[in-house]
Design an enzyme around this catalytic site. Structure first.
Site, PDB file in Angstrom:
ATOM      1  N   ALA A   1       0.870  -1.172   0.000  1.00 27.98           N
ATOM      2  CA  ALA A   1       0.000   0.000   0.000  1.00 27.98           C
ATOM      3  C   ALA A   1       0.909   1.225   0.000  1.00 27.98           C
ATOM      4  O   ALA A   1       2.066   1.150   0.424  1.00 27.98           O
ATOM      5  CB  ALA A   1      -0.895  -0.023   1.229  1.00 27.98           C
TER       6      ALA A   1
ATOM      7  N   GLY B   1       0.616  -4.861   1.044  1.00 24.52           N
ATOM      8  CA  GLY B   1      -0.584  -4.960   0.208  1.00 24.52           C
ATOM      9  C   GLY B   1      -0.348  -5.720  -1.092  1.00 24.52           C
ATOM     10  O   GLY B   1      -1.291  -6.247  -1.687  1.00 24.52           O
TER      11      GLY B   1
ATOM     12  N   GLU C   1      -0.720  -9.246  -0.167  1.00 21.83           N
ATOM     13  CA  GLU C   1      -2.149  -9.443   0.119  1.00 21.83           C
ATOM     14  C   GLU C   1      -2.976  -9.510  -1.163  1.00 21.83           C
ATOM     15  O   GLU C   1      -3.929 -10.279  -1.258  1.00 21.83           O
ATOM     16  CB  GLU C   1      -2.642  -8.312   1.039  1.00 21.83           C
ATOM     17  CG  GLU C   1      -2.021  -8.406   2.433  1.00 21.83           C
ATOM     18  CD  GLU C   1      -2.242  -7.152   3.269  1.00 21.83           C
ATOM     19  OE1 GLU C   1      -1.795  -6.059   2.832  1.00 21.83           O
ATOM     20  OE2 GLU C   1      -2.860  -7.247   4.333  1.00 21.83           O
TER      21      GLU C   1
ATOM     22  N   GLU D   1       4.637  -4.704   7.501  1.00 21.67           N
ATOM     23  CA  GLU D   1       3.865  -3.613   8.111  1.00 21.67           C
ATOM     24  C   GLU D   1       4.278  -3.245   9.533  1.00 21.67           C
ATOM     25  O   GLU D   1       4.299  -2.072   9.891  1.00 21.67           O
ATOM     26  CB  GLU D   1       2.363  -3.946   8.099  1.00 21.67           C
ATOM     27  CG  GLU D   1       1.700  -3.844   6.745  1.00 21.67           C
ATOM     28  CD  GLU D   1       1.746  -5.134   5.942  1.00 21.67           C
ATOM     29  OE1 GLU D   1       2.510  -6.056   6.318  1.00 21.67           O
ATOM     30  OE2 GLU D   1       1.021  -5.230   4.946  1.00 21.67           O
TER      31      GLU D   1
HETATM   32  N1  CAA Z   1       4.578   3.119  -0.968  1.00 23.82           N
HETATM   33  C1  CAA Z   1       5.005   4.283  -1.531  1.00 23.82           C
HETATM   34  N2  CAA Z   1       6.137   4.391  -2.256  1.00 23.82           N
HETATM   35  C2  CAA Z   1       6.875   3.283  -2.401  1.00 23.82           C
HETATM   36  C3  CAA Z   1       6.513   2.050  -1.818  1.00 23.82           C
HETATM   37  C4  CAA Z   1       5.297   1.987  -1.076  1.00 23.82           C
HETATM   38  N3  CAA Z   1       4.846   0.868  -0.520  1.00 23.82           N
HETATM   39  N4  CAA Z   1       7.465   1.143  -2.120  1.00 23.82           N
HETATM   40  C5  CAA Z   1       8.386   1.775  -2.856  1.00 23.82           C
HETATM   41  N5  CAA Z   1       8.056   3.058  -3.028  1.00 23.82           N
HETATM   42  C6  CAA Z   1       8.780   4.104  -3.760  1.00 23.82           C
HETATM   43  C7  CAA Z   1      10.007   4.547  -2.992  1.00 23.82           C
HETATM   44  O1  CAA Z   1       9.650   5.507  -2.014  1.00 23.82           O
HETATM   45  C8  CAA Z   1      10.846   5.117  -4.096  1.00 23.82           C
HETATM   46  O2  CAA Z   1      10.357   6.405  -4.418  1.00 23.82           O
HETATM   47  P1  CAA Z   1      11.396   7.598  -4.733  1.00 23.82           P
HETATM   48  O3  CAA Z   1      12.133   7.146  -5.972  1.00 23.82           O
HETATM   49  O4  CAA Z   1      10.511   8.763  -4.969  1.00 23.82           O
HETATM   50  O5  CAA Z   1      12.293   7.696  -3.558  1.00 23.82           O
HETATM   51  C9  CAA Z   1      10.540   4.205  -5.276  1.00 23.82           C
HETATM   52  O6  CAA Z   1       9.301   3.545  -4.957  1.00 23.82           O
HETATM   53  C10 CAA Z   1      11.589   3.140  -5.495  1.00 23.82           C
HETATM   54  O7  CAA Z   1      11.782   2.484  -4.262  1.00 23.82           O
HETATM   55  P2  CAA Z   1      13.228   2.324  -3.575  1.00 23.82           P
HETATM   56  O8  CAA Z   1      14.139   3.430  -3.973  1.00 23.82           O
HETATM   57  O9  CAA Z   1      12.991   2.118  -2.115  1.00 23.82           O
HETATM   58  O10 CAA Z   1      13.714   0.973  -4.278  1.00 23.82           O
HETATM   59  P3  CAA Z   1      14.691  -0.110  -3.661  1.00 23.82           P
HETATM   60  O11 CAA Z   1      15.021  -1.039  -4.765  1.00 23.82           O
HETATM   61  O12 CAA Z   1      15.803   0.511  -2.916  1.00 23.82           O
HETATM   62  O13 CAA Z   1      13.781  -0.900  -2.566  1.00 23.82           O
HETATM   63  C11 CAA Z   1      11.799  -1.964  -1.761  1.00 23.82           C
HETATM   64  C12 CAA Z   1      12.650  -1.614  -2.985  1.00 23.82           C
HETATM   65  C13 CAA Z   1      12.537  -2.957  -0.876  1.00 23.82           C
HETATM   66  C14 CAA Z   1      10.504  -2.604  -2.259  1.00 23.82           C
HETATM   67  C15 CAA Z   1      11.506  -0.683  -0.960  1.00 23.82           C
HETATM   68  O14 CAA Z   1      10.986   0.288  -1.854  1.00 23.82           O
HETATM   69  C16 CAA Z   1      10.508  -0.860   0.142  1.00 23.82           C
HETATM   70  O15 CAA Z   1      10.858  -1.374   1.194  1.00 23.82           O
HETATM   71  N6  CAA Z   1       9.252  -0.422  -0.088  1.00 23.82           N
HETATM   72  C17 CAA Z   1       8.225  -0.451   0.923  1.00 23.82           C
HETATM   73  C18 CAA Z   1       7.713  -1.851   1.136  1.00 23.82           C
HETATM   74  C19 CAA Z   1       6.667  -1.878   2.227  1.00 23.82           C
HETATM   75  O16 CAA Z   1       6.932  -1.570   3.367  1.00 23.82           O
HETATM   76  N7  CAA Z   1       5.416  -2.281   1.855  1.00 23.82           N
HETATM   77  C20 CAA Z   1       4.322  -2.369   2.780  1.00 23.82           C
HETATM   78  C21 CAA Z   1       3.568  -1.103   2.813  1.00 23.82           C
HETATM   79  S1  CAA Z   1       2.370  -1.052   4.109  1.00 23.82           S
HETATM   80  C22 CAA Z   1       1.033  -1.923   3.528  1.00 23.82           C
HETATM   81  O17 CAA Z   1       1.056  -2.497   2.467  1.00 23.82           O
HETATM   82  C23 CAA Z   1      -0.160  -1.898   4.436  1.00 23.82           C
HETATM   83  C24 CAA Z   1      -1.245  -2.837   4.105  1.00 23.82           C
HETATM   84  O18 CAA Z   1      -1.190  -4.002   4.386  1.00 23.82           O
HETATM   85  C25 CAA Z   1      -2.463  -2.346   3.523  1.00 23.82           C
END
Ligand code: CAA
Length: 259
Positions: A65, A110, A113, A133
């Site tokens: 998400a 998400g 999920e 999360e």
């Molecule tokens: N939401 C918003 N933006 C996201 C995102 C997310 N879930 N995942 C990645 N992005 C964005 C990053 O912020 C980044 O944006 P910028 O270029 O503007 O900085 C871009 O996508 C590329 O990401 P990274 O530079 O971080 O890429 P990476 O290769 O270094 O890492 C990754 C990849 C490991 C997937 C890392 O992006 C990451 O950890 N993302 C978040 C994953 C996460 O925590 N997901 C769970 C979200 S909470 C949820 O989903 C709640 C629910 O159950 C409903």
């Protein structure tokens, strides 16, 4: 219909929904979720026999998400956001056709999920699954606590959710979160081949089988068995059953009409 975050393609009777928000690794925000919802309204179940869901690019299926949207939510808005995702995923789970997640990279939060709301998950070797999360101060909010425990058992679900640690494709295969792992380039063709195999079978029978598998799980044995028996009977009211069995007896090939 034009979408900002979705690409829709088809291969015969198979629809392919590609989530495409490349700047955020296909993260799910309100706009993306609402486009998926709109897309689900447009599917013609008379002609579409299976759906494949995948992510754009080679890096991510869906990275979760959208954290930037969630960052400022209060309690009530958090609940609304969770319900929005949960409702869309429940619709996917209840579609009357098979849905295959072709997980082509990160399937986190998400994203994992979403994959779990599909009937079947296959993935590429570079795929990573996880529920990170709790590292953000929240819990899985698009029904992950429910579906992960169902798919991989409570112990493994608790490990994945409490640690937040991602797992690779080989581990996802080992614990039964995915059915098969392919090289990135072979993933979509494999999903299409599987979907075509399903599409050649009787659509009403598949719909009823899906209803049985989805709904019997939470029932007591006698109720579940009765639930199946009723739907088994319903098959005999279809032309597909008549045509399928007569084709077998006469050693012919059948083309199911979904009637
Ligand atoms: N939401 C918003 N933006 C996201 C995102 C997310 N879930 N995942 C990645 N992005 C964005 C990053 O912020 C980044 O944006 P910028 O270029 O503007 O900085 C871009 O996508 C590329 O990401 P990274 O530079 O971080 O890429 P990476 O290769 O270094 O890492 C990754 C990849 C490991 C997937 C890392 O992006 C990451 O950890 N993302 C978040 C994953 C996460 O925590 N997901 C769970 C979200 S909470 C949820 O989903 C709640 C629910 O159950 C409903």
């Amino acid at each position: 219909m034009d979408y900002n975050y979705l690409k829709i393609n088809s291969e015969g009777a198979i629809n392919i929904l590609t989530i495409s928000a490349p700047k955020s690794l296909n993260a799910l925000n309100t706009a993306v979720l609402s486009e998926i919802n709109q897309y689900l309204n447009t599917i013609d179940f008379g002609t579409t026999r299976a759906l494949i869901i995948t992510g754009d690019g080679e890096k991510a299926f869906v990275a979760g998400a959208d954290i930037s949207e969630m960052a400022t939510l209060n309690q009530a808005a958090g609940e609304v956001f969770g319900r929005r995702g949960a409702d869309v995923f429940r619709r996917i789970e209840q579609l009357p056709i098979p849905v295959i997640a072709a997980v082509n990279g990160y399937a986190l939060g998400g994203g994992c999920e979403l994959a779990m709301a599909c009937d079947i998950r296959i993935c590429s070797t570079n795929a990573k699954f996880g529920q990170p999360e709790v590292g953000l101060g929240i819990i899985p909010g698009f029904s992950g606590t429910y579906r992960l425990a169902k798919l991989v058992g409570m112990g493994m679900a608790k490990q994945l959710i409490y640690t937040g640690a991602p797992i690779r494709s080989d581990e996802a295969l080992r614990i039964g979160l995915v059915n098969a792992v392919y090289d990135q380039t072979d993933l979509l063709p494999a999903a299409i081949t599987m979907a075509q195999q399903m599409a050649a079978n009787a659509p009403i029978a598949i719909q009823l089988a899906k209803e049985c598998i989805n709904n019997e799980y939470d029932l007591a044995a006698d109720e579940a068995i009765a639930y199946e028996t009723v739907r088994f009977g319903q098959c005999f009211a279809t032309e597909d059953q008549k045509n399928g069995m007569s084709a077998f007896i006469n050693k012919q090939k059948v083309e199911f009409q979904g009637k």
